[in-house]
Design a protein around this motif. Structure first.
Motif, PDB file in Angstrom:
ATOM      1  N   LEU A  11      41.875  29.520 -25.605  1.00  0.00           N
ATOM      2  CA  LEU A  11      41.492  28.115 -25.438  1.00  0.00           C
ATOM      3  C   LEU A  11      42.715  27.294 -25.032  1.00  0.00           C
ATOM      4  CD1 LEU A  11      39.138  26.086 -25.733  1.00  0.00           C
ATOM      5  CD2 LEU A  11      40.044  25.590 -28.010  1.00  0.00           C
ATOM      6  N   MET A  12      43.848  27.559 -25.719  1.00  0.00           N
ATOM      7  CA  MET A  12      45.085  26.853 -25.388  1.00  0.00           C
ATOM      8  C   MET A  12      45.470  27.100 -23.942  1.00  0.00           C
ATOM      9  SD  MET A  12      46.367  24.779 -27.329  1.00  0.00           S
ATOM     10  CE  MET A  12      47.966  24.534 -26.534  1.00  0.00           C
ATOM     11  N   PHE A  13      45.358  28.358 -23.550  1.00  0.00           N
ATOM     12  CA  PHE A  13      45.698  28.750 -22.183  1.00  0.00           C
ATOM     13  C   PHE A  13      44.845  27.979 -21.185  1.00  0.00           C
ATOM     14  CE2 PHE A  13      44.850  31.408 -18.493  1.00  0.00           C
ATOM     15  CZ  PHE A  13      46.131  31.724 -18.082  1.00  0.00           C
ATOM     16  N   THR A  14      43.539  27.936 -21.447  1.00  0.00           N
ATOM     17  CA  THR A  14      42.616  27.243 -20.551  1.00  0.00           C
ATOM     18  C   THR A  14      42.976  25.760 -20.452  1.00  0.00           C
ATOM     19  OG1 THR A  14      40.931  28.748 -21.364  1.00  0.00           O
ATOM     20  CG2 THR A  14      40.176  26.904 -20.043  1.00  0.00           C
ATOM     21  N   LEU A  15      43.235  25.143 -21.604  1.00  0.00           N
ATOM     22  CA  LEU A  15      43.547  23.709 -21.608  1.00  0.00           C
ATOM     23  C   LEU A  15      44.834  23.429 -20.838  1.00  0.00           C
ATOM     24  CD1 LEU A  15      42.543  22.682 -25.235  1.00  0.00           C
ATOM     25  CD2 LEU A  15      41.360  22.185 -23.089  1.00  0.00           C
ATOM     26  N   LYS A  16      45.849  24.274 -21.052  1.00  0.00           N
ATOM     27  CA  LYS A  16      47.116  24.108 -20.354  1.00  0.00           C
ATOM     28  C   LYS A  16      46.918  24.155 -18.842  1.00  0.00           C
ATOM     29  CE  LYS A  16      50.903  25.787 -23.262  1.00  0.00           C
ATOM     30  NZ  LYS A  16      51.636  27.018 -23.598  1.00  0.00           N
ATOM     31  N   ARG A  17      46.188  25.193 -18.421  1.00  0.00           N
ATOM     32  CA  ARG A  17      45.962  25.356 -16.982  1.00  0.00           C
ATOM     33  C   ARG A  17      45.158  24.197 -16.411  1.00  0.00           C
ATOM     34  NH1 ARG A  17      48.714  29.972 -14.867  1.00  0.00           N
ATOM     35  NH2 ARG A  17      50.054  30.086 -16.672  1.00  0.00           N
ATOM     36  N   LEU A  18      44.196  23.724 -17.203  1.00  0.00           N
ATOM     37  CA  LEU A  18      43.355  22.620 -16.767  1.00  0.00           C
ATOM     38  C   LEU A  18      44.214  21.368 -16.584  1.00  0.00           C
ATOM     39  CD1 LEU A  18      40.401  22.152 -16.141  1.00  0.00           C
ATOM     40  CD2 LEU A  18      40.087  21.336 -18.472  1.00  0.00           C
ATOM     41  N   LEU A  70      41.281  20.381  -3.307  1.00  0.00           N
ATOM     42  CA  LEU A  70      40.560  20.608  -4.558  1.00  0.00           C
ATOM     43  C   LEU A  70      40.023  22.035  -4.638  1.00  0.00           C
ATOM     44  CD1 LEU A  70      38.497  17.426  -5.399  1.00  0.00           C
ATOM     45  CD2 LEU A  70      40.148  18.615  -6.829  1.00  0.00           C
ATOM     46  N   PHE A  71      39.528  22.523  -3.496  1.00  0.00           N
ATOM     47  CA  PHE A  71      39.049  23.917  -3.488  1.00  0.00           C
ATOM     48  C   PHE A  71      40.164  24.859  -3.926  1.00  0.00           C
ATOM     49  CE2 PHE A  71      35.675  22.842  -0.158  1.00  0.00           C
ATOM     50  CZ  PHE A  71      34.660  22.898  -1.090  1.00  0.00           C
ATOM     51  N   VAL A 117      44.549  42.522 -10.834  1.00  0.00           N
ATOM     52  CA  VAL A 117      45.061  41.187 -11.186  1.00  0.00           C
ATOM     53  C   VAL A 117      45.673  40.445  -9.974  1.00  0.00           C
ATOM     54  CG1 VAL A 117      46.829  39.993 -12.545  1.00  0.00           C
ATOM     55  CG2 VAL A 117      45.294  41.605 -13.647  1.00  0.00           C
ATOM     56  N   PRO A 118      46.602  41.068  -9.237  1.00  0.00           N
ATOM     57  CA  PRO A 118      47.122  40.349  -8.064  1.00  0.00           C
ATOM     58  C   PRO A 118      46.063  40.133  -6.990  1.00  0.00           C
ATOM     59  CG  PRO A 118      48.014  42.573  -8.151  1.00  0.00           C
ATOM     60  CD  PRO A 118      47.304  42.339  -9.439  1.00  0.00           C
ATOM     61  N   VAL A 119      45.063  41.040  -6.935  1.00  0.00           N
ATOM     62  CA  VAL A 119      44.003  40.910  -5.936  1.00  0.00           C
ATOM     63  C   VAL A 119      43.193  39.635  -6.183  1.00  0.00           C
ATOM     64  CG1 VAL A 119      41.921  41.979  -5.011  1.00  0.00           C
ATOM     65  CG2 VAL A 119      43.878  43.400  -5.633  1.00  0.00           C
ATOM     66  N   VAL A 120      42.965  39.318  -7.450  1.00  0.00           N
ATOM     67  CA  VAL A 120      42.202  38.118  -7.790  1.00  0.00           C
ATOM     68  C   VAL A 120      42.938  36.873  -7.293  1.00  0.00           C
ATOM     69  CG1 VAL A 120      41.376  36.693  -9.699  1.00  0.00           C
ATOM     70  CG2 VAL A 120      41.072  39.162  -9.773  1.00  0.00           C
ATOM     71  N   SER A 121      44.259  36.841  -7.515  1.00  0.00           N
ATOM     72  CA  SER A 121      45.026  35.681  -7.061  1.00  0.00           C
ATOM     73  C   SER A 121      44.961  35.537  -5.545  1.00  0.00           C
ATOM     74  CB  SER A 121      46.488  35.811  -7.486  1.00  0.00           C
ATOM     75  OG  SER A 121      46.567  36.114  -8.845  1.00  0.00           O
ATOM     76  N   LEU A 122      45.103  36.663  -4.859  1.00  0.00           N
ATOM     77  CA  LEU A 122      45.067  36.640  -3.398  1.00  0.00           C
ATOM     78  C   LEU A 122      43.694  36.184  -2.913  1.00  0.00           C
ATOM     79  CD1 LEU A 122      46.349  37.353  -0.634  1.00  0.00           C
ATOM     80  CD2 LEU A 122      45.325  39.602  -0.885  1.00  0.00           C
ATOM     81  N   ALA A 123      42.652  36.711  -3.521  1.00  0.00           N
ATOM     82  CA  ALA A 123      41.292  36.372  -3.094  1.00  0.00           C
ATOM     83  C   ALA A 123      41.040  34.882  -3.286  1.00  0.00           C
ATOM     84  CB  ALA A 123      40.274  37.199  -3.867  1.00  0.00           C
ATOM     85  N   ALA A 124      41.596  34.293  -4.347  1.00  0.00           N
ATOM     86  CA  ALA A 124      41.400  32.862  -4.589  1.00  0.00           C
ATOM     87  C   ALA A 124      42.019  32.048  -3.463  1.00  0.00           C
ATOM     88  CB  ALA A 124      42.021  32.473  -5.925  1.00  0.00           C
ATOM     89  N   VAL A 125      43.231  32.439  -3.055  1.00  0.00           N
ATOM     90  CA  VAL A 125      43.888  31.717  -1.968  1.00  0.00           C
ATOM     91  C   VAL A 125      43.093  31.869  -0.677  1.00  0.00           C
ATOM     92  CG1 VAL A 125      45.971  31.603  -0.565  1.00  0.00           C
ATOM     93  CG2 VAL A 125      46.151  31.943  -3.023  1.00  0.00           C
ATOM     94  N   GLN A 126      42.609  33.092  -0.430  1.00  0.00           N
ATOM     95  CA  GLN A 126      41.866  33.315   0.806  1.00  0.00           C
ATOM     96  C   GLN A 126      40.536  32.578   0.813  1.00  0.00           C
ATOM     97  OE1 GLN A 126      41.940  37.582   1.271  1.00  0.00           O
ATOM     98  NE2 GLN A 126      43.555  37.332   2.780  1.00  0.00           N
ATOM     99  N   MET A 127      39.939  32.479  -0.367  1.00  0.00           N
ATOM    100  CA  MET A 127      38.697  31.726  -0.485  1.00  0.00           C
ATOM    101  C   MET A 127      38.963  30.261  -0.147  1.00  0.00           C
ATOM    102  SD  MET A 127      35.518  32.063  -1.796  1.00  0.00           S
ATOM    103  CE  MET A 127      34.251  30.805  -1.874  1.00  0.00           C
ATOM    104  N   LEU A 129      40.450  29.030 -11.484  1.00  0.00           N
ATOM    105  CA  LEU A 129      39.490  30.081 -11.855  1.00  0.00           C
ATOM    106  C   LEU A 129      40.151  31.456 -11.846  1.00  0.00           C
ATOM    107  CD1 LEU A 129      36.198  28.992 -10.053  1.00  0.00           C
ATOM    108  CD2 LEU A 129      36.769  28.844 -12.480  1.00  0.00           C
ATOM    109  N   SER A 130      41.013  31.698 -10.850  1.00  0.00           N
ATOM    110  CA  SER A 130      41.632  33.026 -10.787  1.00  0.00           C
ATOM    111  C   SER A 130      42.593  33.217 -11.960  1.00  0.00           C
ATOM    112  CB  SER A 130      42.334  33.233  -9.451  1.00  0.00           C
ATOM    113  OG  SER A 130      43.599  32.640  -9.468  1.00  0.00           O
TER     114      SER A 130
END
Lengths: 328, 305
Positions: free
Chosen positions: B2-9, B282-283, B228-238, B290-291
């Motif tokens: 939860l802390m992690f989510t709030l920080k990132r948010l 924003l996207f 894990v790195p694939v998720v980050s890359l996919a987010a940028v490409q999205m 999300l990633s």
């Protein structure tokens, strides 16, 4: 009881390489009964870890493994399909590795990984698997076992992780457990605890245990039988008593000189060491592999070396029947 | 967690405000907005009148606050060119772009990950070589050329698919393939490299020693750590697909947000450009957020941060 759990005869492991074939294990034999502990001793590259991986059927596909006999509880392991080997692994034979820090999957909880070991082989539900995991964590001396289940490997110390690995190996009550240098990566104080734990569990569950190590101090404490390997060969094997009291092979004797003896070794005194390095195992090799480092080597060592036996099980490979200067 | 989510948010919100400030400043960096609206033949009094009408004479921060509060409630002002609310204009186009982006990234992930895993399972095998060949092709082929080739083959010669427009799902097939194939090579190579590394890990040997099947070892024990790195890359490409699919949108005449952005820049339609830049950023922010969450779920060691 008297039927061996494991019987290995003339096991060889070859690794094809660019420069030629590397004969990593060159014809070794041993057998092991339920309730016995066999220690395989040797330095790095002597083929001891490969031997244990070969029994588990975990050698990489590039390696070629042959044996005149490789029987586990009456099952010929050489003829088992990958699927049949999978059914045996983790269920009737289990293995503990050297590196507790990296041998657990960082992405799953301790509980998930313990329960998986049981659920892969038994048709049990989550609750039952969970209960068994808690039971075994208690058995390997982990306190507050229930709360540990939801922890991840990175939250545990090395000693605790190795205990978890042991618990995981024992989930299905295997007949054979292979521990490949289980204490090498741990603190000295933890090493003794883990060894004692393994020895106690082995006795309690009446398992056959193979302990791979290069530490003769470890061997002295828990071995029933000892196999000394050098350059892919068994140079000497026998009961722990025979190996420690009447070692025959110069290599075994050299290894024994490397351990300090409480009360006998004075501070500052030089411990023994064996000069030189293990010869290359690529290509064909004649004679005794140890002769380049042996202090009693003769010309005859370059030709065939006789296998000598004293007593029932004590065997060694040397041209000298009795070592010069050794008590006979 | 939860802390992690709030920080990132919290971080994501800060970045959003910074981006909004930057995109608003664009209006003034691009020259005098009043004279741009007035046109080339306008007199000085006309320009002054327009300046007063649009409120350009007010202090910068007042204008920004005004614009920001409008944006927060979904009001981005009037488009200079279309003379209609920017929000209505964008909403129309955005649905097309989002559909295309989701299809494109899905296509990329669904081809890249299985191919990457298969290639890693047998390095230097036929399947590995094929995957390498496909990824080099995808990397080397410009989207506009690949799109045109597809149109020539499937629309003109075979007549299977419509060449342009966005009225049915069949209109989206070729754009999806072009957009997805562009993103596929990087994801595939990253999956393969990650899997090769993870497959040498000690815990993979542990999984095999437990008696886990190869499929289970691959997908349960290895992929989760490799991806894990694939998720980050996919987010940028999205994010890239949603904001920068201009080329693909123009080839297939899919009038999406990317195409609108390109047109609006040409027309000096600043409110539209501002709004689009903010939305595209924003996207990126949302997908990165999300990633981060997905990665924290995949790998518990990240959750500490």
């Amino acid at each position: 009881m008297s039927e061996p759990v494991l019987r290995v005869e003339n096991l060889t492991i070859d690794i094809p390489m660019a420069q030629g074939t590397l004969h990593a294990v060159r014809g070794i034999d041993f057998e092991l009964k339920r309730g016995e502990t066999l220690c395989i001793v040797g330095e790095s590259g002597s083929g001891k870890s490969l031997t244990s991986l070969a029994i588990m059927g975990l050698l990489s596909k590039k390696m070629r493994c042959n044996a005149a006999r490789l029987d586990f509880s009456g099952i010929d392991l050489r003829k088992q399909s990958p699927r049949a080997m999978r059914a045996l692994r983790g269920d009737r034979m289990a293995m503990i590795f050297q590196e507790p820090m990296t041998s657990l999957n960082p992405a799953y909880t301790i509980g998930d990984q313990l329960m998986e070991a049981l659920q892969l082989h038994r048709p049990v539900g989550r609750a039952e698997a969970r209960a068994r995991a808690i039971e075994l964590l208690g058995k390997v001396g982990i306190t507050a076992a229930e709360s540990r289940l939801s922890q991840y490997p990175h939250q545990l110390s090395g000693g605790l992780r190795q205990r978890v690995m042991i618990a995981m190996a024992l989930m299905c009550e295997p007949e054979l457990i292979i521990a490949d240098e289980p204490t090498t990566a741990l603190d000295v104080t933890i090493q003794a605890q883990i060894l004692r734990l393994l020895a106690d569990l082995q006795r309690e569950m009446n398992m056959a245990m193979i302990l791979v190590t290069h530490d003769l101090g470890v061997v002295a404490r828990i071995a029933d039988k000892v196999v000394v390997m050098y350059a892919g060969e068994v140079v000497e094997k026998g009961s722990a008593r025979e190996i420690f009291e009447t070692p025959r092979h110069p290599y075994t004797r050299g290894l024994l000189r490397c351990i300090p003896v409480p009360g006998k070794t004075r501070p500052g005194e030089h411990l023994g060491s064996i000069p030189g390095i293990v010869p290359s195992l690529i290509g064909h090799m004649d004679g005794c592999a140890f002769r380049s480092r042996c202090d009693v080597a003769e010309v005859a060592c370059a030709s065939d070396v006789p296998v000598r036996r004293t007593g029932e099980d004590h065997m060694y490979r040397c041209i000298h029947e009795v070592q010069p200067g050794a008590p006979s | 967690m939860l802390m992690f989510t709030l920080k990132r948010l919290g971080l994501a919100i800060l970045v959003t405000f910074t981006v909004s400030l930057l995109s608003f400043s664009l209006l003034f960096m691009a020259g005098d907005p009043a004279s741009a609206i007035a046109g080339e033949n306008a007199t000085a009094t006309d320009i002054e009148a327009i300046r007063a009408l649009y409120g350009f004479d007010r202090p910068f921060l007042v204008q920004y606050a005004d614009w920001l509060f409008g944006a927060l409630s979904g009001d981005f002002g009037q488009s200079y060119y279309f003379k209609m609310p920017v929000s209505t204009l964008i909403a129309e186009r955005l649905s097309t772009t989002m559909l295309l982006g989701v299809c494109g990234i899905s296509f990329a992930l669904l081809t890249a990950i299985p191919l990457g895993v298969a290639a890693a399972m047998r390095p230097n095998s036929l399947i590995d070589r094929t995957a390498l060949f496909l990824s080099v092709m995808g990397q080397a082929m410009p989207s506009f050329w690949f799109g045109l080739v597809l149109i020539v083959v499937f629309s003109i010669q075979l007549g299977w698919l419509p060449p342009s427009g966005s009225s049915t799902w069949r209109h989206f097939i070729m754009p999806t393939v072009v957009l997805g194939y562009y993103a596929m090579p990087a994801i595939m190579r990253l999956t393969r490299a990650g899997m090769l590394e993870v497959l040498n890990a000690d815990y993979i040997r542990t999984a095999r020693a437990k008696g886990a099947s190869e499929t289970r070892v691959m997908f349960k024990h290895a992929l989760r750590n490799a991806v894990v790195p694939v998720v980050s890359l996919a987010a940028v490409q999205m994010g890239f697909m949603l904001g920068g699919s201009i080329v693909v949108e123009s080839i297939f005449a899919l009038h999406g947000a990317g195409y609108l952005a390109w047109e609006s820049i040409g027309r000096n339609d600043l409110p539209t450009v501002q709004a689009l830049i903010l939305i595209f950023s924003l996207f990126y922010i949302v997908f990165t957020f999300l990633s981060d969450l997905v990665n924290a779920w995949l790998d518990p060691r990240i959750r500490v941060g």
